[in-house]
Design an enzyme around this catalytic site. Structure first.
Site, short mmCIF file in Angstrom:
data_model
loop_
_atom_site.label_atom_id
_atom_site.label_comp_id
_atom_site.label_asym_id
_atom_site.label_seq_id
_atom_site.Cartn_x
_atom_site.Cartn_y
_atom_site.Cartn_z
N GLU A 15 0.13 0.66 2.08
CA GLU A 15 -0.15 1.33 3.34
C GLU A 15 0.93 1.18 4.41
OE1 GLU A 15 -4.09 0.40 4.74
OE2 GLU A 15 -5.02 1.49 3.10
N GLU A 72 -6.49 2.41 -3.61
CA GLU A 72 -7.52 1.87 -2.73
C GLU A 72 -8.37 3.02 -2.21
OE1 GLU A 72 -6.00 -1.21 0.03
OE2 GLU A 72 -7.42 -0.37 1.46
#
Ligand code: MG
Length: 585
Positions: free
Chosen positions: A403, A491
């Site tokens: 991320e 995720e």
């Protein structure tokens, strides 16, 4: 803590380690990363680990820092172009600060404060040491000052912080304030462009060079607890001509205990399918057949490490019918994290990888760091160790940056970082799958279409949360795949908004029901497109996405009552999967 370094360390030149950039916008400097340096004194260093550890005393890169923070009688400070009086403030009910100002200070006094910040429901309690930035000694008028260039100029800040609390630099322009979290004690540079009106989440406007009249160091209070504090400002002045120095010192921890690695990998799902290859939008196995992976992500190793064990991995593989697990290596933390405790954190991940090999499932080694580009040498060194150790195991997938943030541009920051880390992996492992994060928390998965990574086996990462994200994210993923990019959803989870909740405002997610309609929009799409995914998270944290209630066993064998609503629902979903049939349809 042992700080042994492996043989390849000599590849990394030690450029000078007095400073690392606090901000994350280092794009212009990536082209200067030197992966095979010949810089004089270090170049003749033999490639053995004993001498490699000696090379980090070599500093001296020009940082533009020649200034000082000089305290005069009465608390008047001269700090480069800045000059003005120091003062202290404490806000919030029952907050205290000692001393109450520095008007009695003598020359060269230590600028230290201590006290308690009372809790304030709206988080408004603070303690602050501030100085006027442009004021003469007669205190006639306070003038302002502004940097000429917010990108290449910044503030040098050195605080001592025996209280160990979070501190921020705060700059003020009349009623406007910007702040930046001080990430390191012992001296660091914060670029002006990294100051934000909401520096706790960078959700406000960034500072753009407005004239400022005050600068200081602030300690934030809390909404429910009193916060004691004590800190000192040792140095604080503006600098120009700053060239951020990337920290090239790496510590990969103790040598890996390879005796722990199972020798027989040819078992289970991985035994049937072998090494994965990203191909035209999907993953294929060693025979070129489509393969679909579904499993759980563990939580950050530094906070969820209790679940990084063989029993949990086995339970998820068998009772939950998963064929992949993700092991997030927590990189930075206040005191823990891989950067501080490399052996401890790395061994948690090794435990999961070894268990996955034995269970015959795939495993993602995840560099779980939103600011990975701040530590490229650490990341590369870590992945080189992993690739040397596990590169022959088809189970292993490398996820090199979890991320990236919105300010991390694909072509300017993420791709250069990825190229640098992948180059290191490929020196030891020519073929295992590498998954690469995309901007804005892995949501801009289409960004790499025009500027793809040049590698033999790469997929791009997308993350979504049911209840938060919309079809736009699915469209972007479709676009990336239509362009031939394989997408791996390392995720996904269910967050607030993904549940149908009872009236009770204090209800937890396990008091509600999974909003099936919203969830199935995502799962049906993922099934249709044969996407591989890991769900966040196999953890018992009291938060929306966890599959376990607080207090659940750390070693699997979970009973029905240990599972959250999410856990109960998803265990059934995983058990409904027939992976070969999913891939073949
Ligand atoms: Mg390999």
């Amino acid at each position: 803590m042992t700080t042994s370094k492996l043989l390849f360390l000599s590849l990394f030149t030690i450029l000078g380690l007095t400073l690392t950039a606090c901000g994350s916008k280092l794009e212009p400097h990536y082209s200067t990363w030197d992966t095979n340096p010949d810089n004089g004194s270090d170049s003749d260093t033999p490639t053995d680990s004993d001498t490699a550890t000696e090379t980090n005393s070599d500093t001296g890169t020009d940082t533009g820092i020649e200034l000082s923070f000089d305290v005069m009688d009465g608390g008047y400070v001269v700090a480069g172009p800045w000059h003005g009086y120091l003062d202290t403030w404490a806000s919030g009910d029952d907050s205290t600060i000692t001393p109450e100002g520095f008007s009695d200070a003598l020359a060269d006094a230590d600028i230290c404060v201590e006290g308690v910040i009372g809790d304030m429901p709206d988080w408004s309690g603070t303690a602050l040491v501030t100085m006027t930035i442009n004021e003469d000694e007669a205190r006639t008028e306070v003038y302002s000052w502004a940097p000429e260039d917010v990108t290449n100029e910044g503030i040098y800040i050195d605080v001592s912080n025996p209280g160990g609390t979070e501190l921020r630099v705060q700059i003020e322009s009349g009623a406007s304030k910007w702040c930046a979290v001080i990430k390191e004690t012992g001296g660091t540079v914060i670029l002006w462009e990294d100051f934000n009106q909401a520096c706790w989440n960078n959700g406000g406007n960034y500072y753009a060079g407005e004239p400022i009249d005050h600068v200081g160091v602030l300690m934030p209070g809390h909404n429910t607890d009193d916060r004691p504090y004590s800190y000192c400002i040792d140095e604080m002045y503006p600098i120009t001509g700053y060239e951020p120095v990337i920290d090239t010192e790496v510590d990969t921890g103790d040598p890996i205990d390879t005796d722990r690695i199972p020798t027989d990998w040819n078992v289970g799902f991985v035994g049937e399918h072998g090494m994965l290859q990203a191909q035209g939008g999907n993953l294929v196995d060693a025979d070129g057949n489509l393969v679909v992976l579904r499993g759980m992500s563990l939580f950050w190793s530094l906070w969820g490490g209790q679940f990084f064990n063989k029993e949990t991995v086995d339970w998820l593989a068998t009772d939950w019918n998963t064929n992949v697990i993700r092991a997030p290596l927590g990189i930075s933390g206040e005191i823990q994290g891989y950067l501080g405790l490399p052996t401890l954190e790395r061994e948690k991940v090794e435990t999961v990888v070894n268990a996955a090999i034995e269970a015959g499932i795939y495993v993602i080694i995840d560099w779980h760091d939103h600011n990975a580009a701040d530590h490229p040498y650490d990341a590369r060194a870590f992945f080189e160790v992993m690739a040397q150790t596990y590169g022959d195991y088809p189970n292993v997938i490398y996820e090199i940056w979890n991320e990236p943030l919105p300010e991390h541009d694909w072509s300017g920051t993420i791709k250069p970082y990825a190229d640098f880390v992948i180059e290191g992996i490929r020196e030891h492992d020519p073929d295992n799958l590498i998954v690469v994060g995309t901007p804005s928390w892995d949501q801009q998965v289409a960004d790499p279409i025009l500027d793809p990574i040049d590698d033999v086996n790469v997929a791009y990462v997308m993350h979504f949360y049911v209840g938060q994200h919309t079809g736009t994210l699915r469209s972007r993923t479709d676009s990336a795949r239509e362009a031939g990019h394989t997408v791996f959803i390392t995720e996904w989870g269910i967050w607030e908004g993904g549940y149908i909740m009872p009236e009770d405002p204090d209800a937890n997610e396990w008091d509600g029901e999974v909003d099936e309609e919203k969830l199935l929009e995502w799962l049906d799409w993922a099934d249709e497109n044969k996407l591989s995914m890991c769900m966040w998270s196999a953890n018992d944290k009291d938060e929306w996405s966890a599959i376990l209630k607080p207090g659940a066993s750390w070693t699997g064998e979970w009973a029905e009552e240990d599972l959250t609503t999410t856990g109960t629902y998803m265990r059934d979903v995983f058990n409904s999967y027939d992976y070969d049939a999913m891939a073949a349809q």
